[in-house]
Design a protein around this motif. Structure first.
Motif, PDB file in Angstrom:
ATOM      1  N   THR A   1       8.448   5.120 -11.817  1.00  0.00           N
ATOM      2  CA  THR A   1       7.949   5.074 -12.105  1.00  0.00           C
ATOM      3  C   THR A   1       8.772   6.378 -12.979  1.00  0.00           C
ATOM      4  OG1 THR A   1       8.466   6.580 -10.537  1.00  0.00           O
ATOM      5  CG2 THR A   1       6.142   5.794 -10.785  1.00  0.00           C
TER       6      THR A   1
ATOM      7  N   ASP B   1       0.767  -1.000   0.214  1.00  0.00           N
ATOM      8  CA  ASP B   1       0.290   0.737   0.089  1.00  0.00           C
ATOM      9  C   ASP B   1       0.626   1.129  -0.012  1.00  0.00           C
ATOM     10  OD1 ASP B   1      -1.992  -1.466  -0.590  1.00  0.00           O
ATOM     11  OD2 ASP B   1      -2.644  -1.354   2.574  1.00  0.00           O
TER      12      ASP B   1
ATOM     13  N   ARG C   1       2.035   7.467  -6.242  1.00  0.00           N
ATOM     14  CA  ARG C   1       0.051   8.341  -7.104  1.00  0.00           C
ATOM     15  C   ARG C   1       0.823  10.110  -7.577  1.00  0.00           C
ATOM     16  NH1 ARG C   1      -4.217   7.840  -2.956  1.00  0.00           N
ATOM     17  NH2 ARG C   1      -4.581   4.709  -3.456  1.00  0.00           N
ATOM     18  N   ASP C   2       1.216  10.711  -6.460  1.00  0.00           N
ATOM     19  CA  ASP C   2       2.554  12.167  -7.130  1.00  0.00           C
ATOM     20  C   ASP C   2       3.254  11.677  -7.011  1.00  0.00           C
ATOM     21  OD1 ASP C   2       2.121  12.030  -5.184  1.00  0.00           O
ATOM     22  OD2 ASP C   2       0.681  12.879  -3.653  1.00  0.00           O
TER      23      ASP C   2
ATOM     24  N   MET D   1       2.720   1.869  -3.346  1.00  0.00           N
ATOM     25  CA  MET D   1       0.888   2.318  -4.613  1.00  0.00           C
ATOM     26  C   MET D   1       0.971   3.893  -4.085  1.00  0.00           C
ATOM     27  SD  MET D   1       0.884   0.108  -6.549  1.00  0.00           S
ATOM     28  CE  MET D   1       1.663  -1.731  -6.781  1.00  0.00           C
ATOM     29  N   LEU D   2       0.944   4.052  -3.037  1.00  0.00           N
ATOM     30  CA  LEU D   2       0.491   5.365  -2.436  1.00  0.00           C
ATOM     31  C   LEU D   2       2.269   6.177  -3.001  1.00  0.00           C
ATOM     32  CD1 LEU D   2      -1.807   8.289  -1.403  1.00  0.00           C
ATOM     33  CD2 LEU D   2       0.267   7.125   0.866  1.00  0.00           C
TER      34      LEU D   2
END
Length: 254
Positions: free
Chosen positions: A170, A95, A102-103, A98-99
């Motif tokens: 990313t 978790d 996000r940005d 993945m958090l």
């Protein structure tokens, strides 16, 4: 990743299969790199047997560590450590990863640091470390200097990477002050990969609205300019194998 300088003048002990494909069109590859900032070299080695030997060794090795970042901090978790973690702890870690994606900049994959110290002779059966030393051989340096247009490249550093379902990287541009990185590379040793499984090496356009992507390859070498924004897309749960490669940067001492 190792930061040991490698001298191209030092001989590189490598298996006989470590030979560039003599049919590579250096002029065409150089023109593509100049036009796009990246190029895929198909059939890098003269024989697919070399790529297969690297793949087989990486698949068999047990010293992989999962590499996860939290902001600027890097955490490494061995397979043994992860096997002892509870379901709830693994879920909480997932978790958090993945958090972070996000940005911000986030990654999760497995890695093995490979030896690129020319004073250390790898065991005869250690194909991956022999490969990293060959990446700084005269044959290979002459090739990447020509293709990338960077005659100042002195050596390559390296790590093995493995992306399992749920792993990703990313967008980032690889530019770090003081590292003297001129280009990056991904040497692919993954066979039978489907595009639908993700794990694509993606080059972003300047407006972050489009990209050019390539699927994991076998006996391929992707070269791309530093800096250039790129990422590795999430590997699908449908993938029945890992995305295996040897990656690093082509650098100079200055």
């Amino acid at each position: 990743m190792s930061e040991i300088f490698v001298s191209p003048e030092r001989p590189v002990a490598a298996p006989a299969l470590l030979r560039l494909n003599p049919d590579l069109d250096r002029a065409r590859l150089s023109a593509q790199f100049a036009a796009h900032g990246h190029v895929r070299v198909e059939q890098l080695f003269a024989s697919d047997a070399m790529a297969a030997a690297v793949r087989d060794e990486l698949e068999a090795r047990g010293d992989w560590v999962q590499v996860i970042n939290s902001g600027d901090k890097i955490y490494e978790l061995s397979r043994e450590v992860r096997s002892q973690m509870s379901f709830d702890r693994l879920r909480a870690l997932d978790d958090a990863v993945m958090l972070g994606a996000r940005d911000g900049f986030q990654h999760r994959y497995e890695s093995i640091r490979l030896c690129d110290d020319p004073s250390v002779t790898p065991p005869a059966d250690n194909v991956a470390d022999a490969l990293t030393r060959w990446m700084s051989s005269k044959e290979m340096l002459d090739f990447v200097r020509r293709v990338t247009g960077h005659p100042e490249i002195d050596f390559a550093d390296a790590q093995a990477t493995s992306y399992a379902p749920g792993d990703f990287l990313t967008g980032h541009d690889d530019q770090v002050p003081g590292k003297s990185r001129h280009a990056a590379y991904v040497l692919g040793v993954t066979q039978g990969w489907r595009i639908e499984w993700g794990g694509l090496l993606m080059f972003h356009d300047r407006h972050a609205s489009a990209f050019h992507g390539v699927a994991p390859g076998f006996n391929t070498l992707d070269l791309f300019q530093v800096p250039s924004v790129h990422s590795v897309s999430l590997v699908s749960p449908a993938a029945d194998r890992r995305r295996l490669s040897v990656t690093g940067w082509l650098r100079s001492r200055g």
